[in-house]
Scaffold this motif. Structure first.
Motif, PDB file in Angstrom:
ATOM      1  N   CYS A  41       0.915  -1.335  -0.001  1.00 42.85           N
ATOM      2  CA  CYS A  41       0.109   0.062  -0.005  1.00 42.85           C
ATOM      3  C   CYS A  41       0.909   1.355   0.018  1.00 42.85           C
ATOM      4  CB  CYS A  41      -0.811  -0.210   1.360  1.00 42.85           C
ATOM      5  SG  CYS A  41      -2.208  -1.186   1.274  1.00 42.85           S
ATOM      6  N   GLU A  42       1.818   1.238   0.797  1.00 39.86           N
ATOM      7  CA  GLU A  42       2.844   2.520   1.033  1.00 39.86           C
ATOM      8  C   GLU A  42       3.527   2.709  -0.493  1.00 39.86           C
ATOM      9  OE1 GLU A  42       3.221   4.747   3.318  1.00 39.86           O
ATOM     10  OE2 GLU A  42       1.806   3.596   4.511  1.00 39.86           O
TER      11      GLU A  42
ATOM     12  N   ASN B 126      -5.414   5.960  -5.148  1.00 36.88           N
ATOM     13  CA  ASN B 126      -4.277   5.617  -6.243  1.00 36.88           C
ATOM     14  C   ASN B 126      -5.251   6.223  -7.536  1.00 36.88           C
ATOM     15  OD1 ASN B 126      -3.535   3.916  -8.544  1.00 36.88           O
ATOM     16  ND2 ASN B 126      -1.810   3.474  -7.080  1.00 36.88           N
ATOM     17  N   SER B 127      -4.516   6.803  -8.440  1.00 40.36           N
ATOM     18  CA  SER B 127      -5.354   7.200  -9.755  1.00 40.36           C
ATOM     19  C   SER B 127      -5.187   6.051 -10.887  1.00 40.36           C
ATOM     20  CB  SER B 127      -5.328   8.387  -9.954  1.00 40.36           C
ATOM     21  OG  SER B 127      -3.894   8.581 -10.270  1.00 40.36           O
ATOM     22  N   THR B 128      -4.102   5.130 -10.963  1.00 38.56           N
ATOM     23  CA  THR B 128      -3.903   4.507 -11.980  1.00 38.56           C
ATOM     24  C   THR B 128      -4.610   3.030 -11.993  1.00 38.56           C
ATOM     25  OG1 THR B 128      -1.952   3.881 -10.842  1.00 38.56           O
ATOM     26  CG2 THR B 128      -1.939   5.920 -12.370  1.00 38.56           C
ATOM     27  N   LEU B 129      -4.617   2.393 -10.636  1.00 42.26           N
ATOM     28  CA  LEU B 129      -5.093   0.926 -10.502  1.00 42.26           C
ATOM     29  C   LEU B 129      -6.505   1.008 -11.194  1.00 42.26           C
ATOM     30  CD1 LEU B 129      -4.036  -0.154  -7.015  1.00 42.26           C
ATOM     31  CD2 LEU B 129      -3.335  -0.941  -9.290  1.00 42.26           C
ATOM     32  N   THR B 130      -6.657  -0.127 -12.135  1.00 40.29           N
ATOM     33  CA  THR B 130      -7.876  -0.450 -12.682  1.00 40.29           C
ATOM     34  C   THR B 130      -8.390  -1.858 -12.456  1.00 40.29           C
ATOM     35  OG1 THR B 130      -6.796  -1.179 -14.840  1.00 40.29           O
ATOM     36  CG2 THR B 130      -7.427   1.172 -14.585  1.00 40.29           C
TER      37      THR B 130
ATOM     38  N   SER C 171      -8.203  -0.129   1.208  1.00 41.57           N
ATOM     39  CA  SER C 171      -9.417   0.743   1.244  1.00 41.57           C
ATOM     40  C   SER C 171      -8.787   2.348   0.789  1.00 41.57           C
ATOM     41  CB  SER C 171     -10.200   0.765   2.175  1.00 41.57           C
ATOM     42  OG  SER C 171     -11.410   1.813   1.785  1.00 41.57           O
ATOM     43  N   ARG C 172      -7.908   2.856   1.594  1.00 44.75           N
ATOM     44  CA  ARG C 172      -7.363   4.075   1.637  1.00 44.75           C
ATOM     45  C   ARG C 172      -6.463   4.141   0.101  1.00 44.75           C
ATOM     46  NH1 ARG C 172      -6.317   3.596   7.102  1.00 44.75           N
ATOM     47  NH2 ARG C 172      -4.068   2.950   6.761  1.00 44.75           N
ATOM     48  N   THR C 173      -5.617   3.069  -0.049  1.00 43.60           N
ATOM     49  CA  THR C 173      -5.005   2.992  -1.342  1.00 43.60           C
ATOM     50  C   THR C 173      -5.784   3.128  -2.602  1.00 43.60           C
ATOM     51  OG1 THR C 173      -3.031   1.899  -0.210  1.00 43.60           O
ATOM     52  CG2 THR C 173      -3.422   1.777  -2.425  1.00 43.60           C
ATOM     53  N   LEU C 174      -6.840   2.418  -2.521  1.00 45.45           N
ATOM     54  CA  LEU C 174      -7.781   2.384  -3.750  1.00 45.45           C
ATOM     55  C   LEU C 174      -8.603   3.537  -4.117  1.00 45.45           C
ATOM     56  CD1 LEU C 174      -9.424  -1.242  -3.322  1.00 45.45           C
ATOM     57  CD2 LEU C 174      -7.751  -0.585  -5.017  1.00 45.45           C
TER      58      LEU C 174
END
Length: 587
Positions: free
Chosen positions: A217-218, A251-255, A245-248
């Protein structure tokens, strides 16, 4: 202790140069784990004994090491071995074939492994800096992350994975089944922060746990290149779900994210619902094979309804049912972006089937739905069919392994026939037996949709013909139901009182009894009256009752035939009961 082993290994390597078949000392070494697994002529514990009988095996300083004069200067310098070179050594899971590499000593393979292990455990040893000096790049910024990975391995104390170093520039990086653990993941995460090459990352089945998941996540907070991430089977649990949850959300690239098999429970579902409601980039989410129950469904349902980016979600192999199933169905109904949903192996039952049927009526974007093994009954299948009868977008429907029987399959096909705009092209009724009625209606479906594909569990076996009832049984049932004595029954046939009836009189009496009974019950169906006998059955009855074969039946023959038949029936019952009793235990 490691310092002593390391120094002894260096001494061993310096006194035994590798000579190739031409008699020239090798400058470049190729060391493979496959070679190190070969059986060695001597055990690793005999390495000290080969140095000399006078060597003290204690953990003292280097004064105990023997100082022998060398006949030849050392020809091997392990500082020239490049850890990034795929021909240098192999510590990953790739199968490079078997066989010993020409010119490489088996002892030297093990000695190099000692060097490598010592480097990872104690970075302050004298030989470590020289050994890995060649690994450091000269550039100030390393986009591949090699430098960060080597430094990370030093910090956390793990052995660098050569597979990762060789493939860290690939757009699709698979590190599944490598047993990285939390510490190994920390080192990889340090390098992936600055990596610009990896787009698809597979870290499944590495038992990362919460520390390893936190490291991922980091890393994802800074990495803006990874789009596909597989973290299945890593035993994250509740703690990691909050970080994910915070990462999702940030993050603006994970699809595409796969999180199956991570022991997420109903409490973790709260965090994932927050992620679903706030993410705008995520298109695929796999939460299968977790511990979600009814409460998780209640929480995830509204989140699915509010999501505006998700195109496919997998919630299979959980325990979502009752109110949770209804909430998920309502979420599907209100979502206008979702294309595929997998709800297999949950247990939606009748309540879920009702809600899904309603969802199919209102949703006009869903294309695939998997309801395999969800306790859908024939009634539930008919209710789902009501949604199919008006839906115009669903192309694939899977309902296999449900107790819906051929009636449920028939109901789905009937719903398709009622929908002229039906888009279904694939129906799966796996492991459900169907009968000829279904086969007939499916042929009509094929006429309406020629390219439709259907799969079922095969045709039902033909029904066995009903056992023929003995005419004497019918006669006995008639006498008992009408509370008649045998003599009274016989007198109905014996019109002249001679206590003897001919075949014609007996047959006429049967017809008269049938007509009288028909008037009494005012019914045309006499299947259960016991008096409806065919011409063949009447002939069988006459042959049995006329014991002397004179063409007439007297009263004594009627009594003996009736009594004998009852006795034979009782004998058959006794034989069955005797056979079913357990045999006595003998010693």
């Amino acid at each position: 202790m490691m310092d002593v082993k390391l120094r002894m290994s260096i001494y061993r390597m310096s006194t035994h140069p590798v000579i190739n078949p031409r008699g020239v000392a090798c400058n470049k070494k190729t060391i493979s784990r496959a070679n190190s697994r070969k059986s060695r002529p001597e055990s690793s514990g005999s390495r000290l004994s080969r140095l000399g009988p006078d060597l003290d095996h204690s953990e003292s300083d280097e004064e105990n090491l023997p100082h022998r004069p060398r006949d030849h200067p050392p020809e091997i310098d392990f500082t020239t071995v490049d850890i990034n070179d795929e021909t240098a050594f192999d510590t990953d899971l790739e199968d490079k074939g078997s066989g010993t590499t020409p010119g490489v000593s088996i002892d030297l393979v093990a000695d190099f492994q000692y060097l490598r292990t010592a480097y990872a455990i104690d970075t302050n040893l004298k030989f470590s800096d020289n050994l890995f000096a060649a690994l450091k790049t000269t550039t100030a910024y390393d986009p591949t992350g090699r430098t960060a990975y080597i430094e990370g391995c030093k910090k956390v104390g793990v052995v660098p994975a050569s597979y990762f170093l060789r493939h860290m520039n690939d757009p699709h990086l698979s590190m599944k089944h490598h047993g990285l653990g939390a510490q190994g993941m920390r080192a990889i995460a340090m390098s992936l922060v600055s990596n610009t090459s990896v787009l698809t990352l597979d870290l499944s089945d590495n038992w990362l746990g919460h520390p390893g998941g936190h490291a991922v996540c980091e890393m994802l907070r800074d990495n803006c290149f990874i789009t596909h991430l597989d973290l299945s089977d890593n035993k994250f649990g509740l703690q990691t779900s909050e970080s994910l949850s915070r990462t999702l959300q940030q993050n603006s690239t994970l699809t595409h994210v796969t999180l199956s098999g991570n022991n997420f429970d109903d409490k973790a579902a709260v965090h994932f619902s927050d992620a679903l409601m706030n993410t705008t980039k995520l298109e695929y989410l796999d939460l299968s094979r977790n511990l979600f129950g009814e409460s998780a469904g209640i929480v995830l349902g509204p989140a699915i309804a509010d999501n505006s980016s998700l195109k496919e979600i997998n919630l299979s192999w959980n325990s979502i049912r009752r109110k949770g199933a209804v909430a998920i169905a309502q979420g599907v109904k209100n979502n206008i972006y979702l294309k595929k949903i997998n709800l297999a192996w949950n247990g939606f039952g009748l309540e879920g089937a009702i809600a899904l049927g309603d969802a199919l009526k209102g949703n006009q974007t869903l294309e695939e739905m998997d309801l395999t093994n969800n306790r859908v009954t024939p009634e539930g299948a008919v209710l789902i069919g009501k949604g199919v009868s008006v839906n115009e977008t669903l192309t694939t429907l899977r309902l296999g392994r449900n107790p819906m029987q051929t009636a449920g399959c028939y109901g789905i096909c009937a719903a398709i026939l009622r929908n002229p705009n039906c888009a279904l092209r694939e129906i799966d009724f796996k492991d459900i037996l169907v009968n000829k009625d279904f086969d007939d209606i499916f042929k009509q479906v094929q006429e309406q949709i020629p390219d439709i594909k259907m799969r079922h569990g095969g045709m039902e076996p033909p029904k066995k013909p009903r056992a023929r009832i003995h005419p004497m049984v019918k006669l006995t049932n008639y006498i008992e139901k009408n509370n008649l004595r045998l003599v009274d029954f016989f007198n109905k046939f014996d019109k002249d009182g001679s206590m003897s009836v001919t075949y014609e009189e007996f047959q006429q009496g049967i017809e008269c009894a049938r007509a009288a009974l028909q008037k009494l019950v005012k019914s045309e169906s006499l299947q259960d009256t016991g008096i409806k006998l065919t011409q063949e059955e009447v002939q069988i009855l006459l042959n049995e009752l006329d014991s002397d074969g004179d063409g007439e039946i007297n009263f004594s023959e009627m009594v003996s035939g009736h009594t004998g038949f009852q006795e034979s029936q009782q004998e058959n019952i006794n034989v069955i009961l005797t056979a079913s009793q357990p045999r006595p235990v003998t010693t």
